[in-house]
Design an enzyme around this catalytic site. Structure first.
Site, PDB file in Angstrom:
ATOM      1  N   GLY A   1       0.765  -1.688   0.073  1.00 41.39           N
ATOM      2  CA  GLY A   1       0.165   0.332   0.282  1.00 41.39           C
ATOM      3  C   GLY A   1       0.866   0.749  -0.025  1.00 41.39           C
TER       4      GLY A   1
ATOM      5  N   TYR B   1     -15.413   0.133   7.388  1.00 42.81           N
ATOM      6  CA  TYR B   1     -14.101   0.462   7.696  1.00 42.81           C
ATOM      7  C   TYR B   1     -13.690   0.265   9.235  1.00 42.81           C
ATOM      8  CZ  TYR B   1     -10.080   3.736   8.237  1.00 42.81           C
ATOM      9  OH  TYR B   1      -9.427   3.885   8.036  1.00 42.81           O
TER      10      TYR B   1
ATOM     11  N   ILE C   1      -5.402  11.801   9.203  1.00 43.97           N
ATOM     12  CA  ILE C   1      -3.647  12.634   8.974  1.00 43.97           C
ATOM     13  C   ILE C   1      -3.678  13.379   7.862  1.00 43.97           C
ATOM     14  CG2 ILE C   1      -1.694  11.421   7.996  1.00 43.97           C
ATOM     15  CD1 ILE C   1      -2.456   9.606  11.041  1.00 43.97           C
TER      16      ILE C   1
HETATM   17  N1  NAD Z   1      -4.987   7.996   5.894  1.00 41.85           N
HETATM   18  C1  NAD Z   1      -5.644   8.463   7.429  1.00 41.85           C
HETATM   19  O1  NAD Z   1      -6.479   9.854   7.977  1.00 41.85           O
HETATM   20  C2  NAD Z   1      -5.615   7.069   7.874  1.00 41.85           C
HETATM   21  C3  NAD Z   1      -5.942   6.773   9.315  1.00 41.85           C
HETATM   22  C4  NAD Z   1      -6.745   6.124  10.179  1.00 41.85           C
HETATM   23  C5  NAD Z   1      -5.710   4.931   9.746  1.00 41.85           C
HETATM   24  N2  NAD Z   1      -5.434   4.521   8.059  1.00 41.85           N
HETATM   25  C6  NAD Z   1      -5.028   3.511   7.570  1.00 41.85           C
HETATM   26  O2  NAD Z   1      -3.407   3.415   7.366  1.00 41.85           O
HETATM   27  C7  NAD Z   1      -3.449   2.563   6.162  1.00 41.85           C
HETATM   28  C8  NAD Z   1      -2.907   3.409   4.972  1.00 41.85           C
HETATM   29  O3  NAD Z   1      -3.235   4.450   5.116  1.00 41.85           O
HETATM   30  P1  NAD Z   1      -3.421   5.446   3.817  1.00 41.85           P
HETATM   31  O4  NAD Z   1      -4.703   6.153   3.842  1.00 41.85           O
HETATM   32  O5  NAD Z   1      -2.627   5.689   3.073  1.00 41.85           O
HETATM   33  O6  NAD Z   1      -5.014   5.048   2.951  1.00 41.85           O
HETATM   34  P2  NAD Z   1      -5.035   4.979   0.679  1.00 41.85           P
HETATM   35  O7  NAD Z   1      -6.557   4.486   1.112  1.00 41.85           O
HETATM   36  O8  NAD Z   1      -4.271   6.643   0.647  1.00 41.85           O
HETATM   37  O9  NAD Z   1      -3.723   3.970   0.571  1.00 41.85           O
HETATM   38  C9  NAD Z   1      -3.569   2.501   0.377  1.00 41.85           C
HETATM   39  C10 NAD Z   1      -3.549   2.472  -0.603  1.00 41.85           C
HETATM   40  O10 NAD Z   1      -3.385   0.950  -0.623  1.00 41.85           O
HETATM   41  C11 NAD Z   1      -3.410   0.282  -2.041  1.00 41.85           C
HETATM   42  N3  NAD Z   1      -4.405  -0.756  -2.334  1.00 41.85           N
HETATM   43  C12 NAD Z   1      -5.317  -0.600  -1.867  1.00 41.85           C
HETATM   44  N4  NAD Z   1      -5.182  -2.067  -2.486  1.00 41.85           N
HETATM   45  C13 NAD Z   1      -4.877  -2.469  -2.614  1.00 41.85           C
HETATM   46  C14 NAD Z   1      -4.400  -4.194  -2.536  1.00 41.85           C
HETATM   47  N5  NAD Z   1      -5.772  -5.391  -2.973  1.00 41.85           N
HETATM   48  N6  NAD Z   1      -3.485  -4.744  -2.767  1.00 41.85           N
HETATM   49  C15 NAD Z   1      -2.445  -3.977  -2.880  1.00 41.85           C
HETATM   50  N7  NAD Z   1      -2.594  -2.465  -2.777  1.00 41.85           N
HETATM   51  C16 NAD Z   1      -3.490  -1.293  -2.657  1.00 41.85           C
HETATM   52  C17 NAD Z   1      -3.761   1.253  -3.045  1.00 41.85           C
HETATM   53  O11 NAD Z   1      -3.480   1.648  -3.952  1.00 41.85           O
HETATM   54  C18 NAD Z   1      -2.832   2.886  -1.960  1.00 41.85           C
HETATM   55  O12 NAD Z   1      -1.955   3.288  -2.785  1.00 41.85           O
HETATM   56  C19 NAD Z   1      -4.840   1.976   5.990  1.00 41.85           C
HETATM   57  O13 NAD Z   1      -5.123   0.957   6.740  1.00 41.85           O
HETATM   58  C20 NAD Z   1      -5.566   2.975   6.636  1.00 41.85           C
HETATM   59  O14 NAD Z   1      -6.905   1.945   7.596  1.00 41.85           O
HETATM   60  C21 NAD Z   1      -5.295   5.625   8.246  1.00 41.85           C
END
Ligand code: NAD
Length: 314
Positions: free
Chosen positions: A7, A142, A172
């Site tokens: 990811g 989620y 974030i």
């Molecule tokens: N950004 C936030 O505000 C936030 C807050 C709480 C928790 N999180 C958690 O942090 C983690 C990262 O979040 P983020 O904001 O970077 O998410 P994002 O949606 O920006 O990025 C997720 C990435 O995962 C990739 N992805 C999706 N399905 C996939 C698959 N089947 N195989 C491989 N790659 C795949 C997507 O292409 C994307 O690049 C996640 O677990 C999210 O739940 C994020």
């Protein structure tokens, strides 16, 4: 120490990968994602790989060919998108995590870092200063996948002694990468619109207050959690936070830098998700056990966001 980030091209991964490469060496960090960025496509870099985390065979191949010892598993479907495609949300968030945990125990992976979220809390959870151990009954898909994920990582730790570590991230905020479809995305969009158009229409109500964190603190939390000694950690999952503000409060803070800025409110379906989340989080266990200590509050984050974005957006 070979590290795999899955990811890697999302909001957090695209800033975590450079930070890890700087700290642990370029050749020791493999970035994998289902979405390949234009930059890595054109560079044909063998450290930037295509991977669908649902494809366990490909995952195993990457892990063994690169002698991976540490995995950051960031691939997920975020809150707002998962509400529209709940089956897909479950599939990627849970079956993807199961693949990681299975590969983790079969390939002797030393540490797995997997972010959970404040979405594990629900309408019955205490909303203010929410403790680490409390009612976890979310009403969003989620949130359901994040609670299930927390139970799964505890299970793999107890049963197979797998070292999986997690933090419940708040929203974030980043000046480099746009967010990927969450309920707190407004707190990034508002800066772009304030700089470009001096106006923003918020999809959350004026008084909706949520816990948030600036990206540099998020990246340092992930690396601190990785580096914490096992003896420091008394649990697998930690609340972390650094600030909480309402939409009106961030708008006021932006106005101190851009006085012409105006905000309007037009709440959509994301308001219902936000209504079920806490206003503020108690992260005293993370502070005590592995010395978590964020650097940015609302004032410092806003100043830095505007300074950095001004150069790119205007
Ligand atoms: N950004 C936030 O505000 C936030 C807050 C709480 C928790 N999180 C958690 O942090 C983690 C990262 O979040 P983020 O904001 O970077 O998410 P994002 O949606 O920006 O990025 C997720 C990435 O995962 C990739 N992805 C999706 N399905 C996939 C698959 N089947 N195989 C491989 N790659 C795949 C997507 O292409 C994307 O690049 C996640 O677990 C999210 O739940 C994020």
């Amino acid at each position: 120490m070979n590290i795999l980030v899955i990811g890697a091209n999302g909001q957090i991964g695209s800033e975590l990968v450079p930070a890890l490469r700087e700290k642990f060496g370029r050749n020791n960090v493999i970035a994998a994602d289902k979405k390949i960025s234009k930059k890595s496509k054109s560079s044909n870099d063998d450290k930037d790989l295509f991977l669908d985390v649902l494809n366990k065979e490909s995952l195993e191949k990457i892990v063994s060919e690169n002698d991976i010892q540490i995995i950051f598993h960031l691939a997920a479907i975020l809150s707002a998108i998962a509400e529209n495609v709940p089956q897909k949300g479950w599939d990627i968030n849970i079956n993807g995590l199961m693949n990681i945990l299975e590969v983790g125990r079969n390939h002797n992976i030393k540490k797995i870092i997997w972010p959970s979220s404040i979405a594990v809390f629900g309408p019955k959870t205490p909303k203010i200063n929410t403790p680490n151990d409390t009612i976890l009954r979310p009403t969003t898909m989620y949130g359901i996948t994040k609670v299930s994920g927390e139970l799964l990582i505890n299970y793999y730790h107890e049963k197979y002694d797998l070292d999986v570590r997690s933090v419940r991230l708040p929203g974030i905020i980043s000046n480099k990468t746009l967010p990927g479809g969450g309920t707190t995305d407004y707190a990034v969009e508002i800066f772009y619109e304030a700089l470009k158009n001096k106006k923003y229409i918020s999809f959350l109500k004026r008084d909706t207050k949520l816990p948030m964190m600036y990206m540099p603190d998020c990246i340092s939390a992930m690396i601190m959690l990785l580096e914490a000694e096992s003896s420091q950690l008394k649990r697998r999952v930690y609340n972390i936070t650094s600030m909480s503000f309402s939409v009106e409060e961030i708008a006021q803070e932006i106005k101190r830098h851009i006085p012409e800025f105006v905000i309007q409110y037009d709440p959509d379906f994301r308001q219902e998700i936000a209504n079920t989340w806490p206003e503020s989080i108690n992260d005293s266990l993370a502070r005590k056990e592995w010395k978590w200590n964020p650097s940015y509050d609302l004032c410092a984050m806003t100043k830095d966001m505007i300074q950095k974005l001004k150069k790119r957006v205007l």
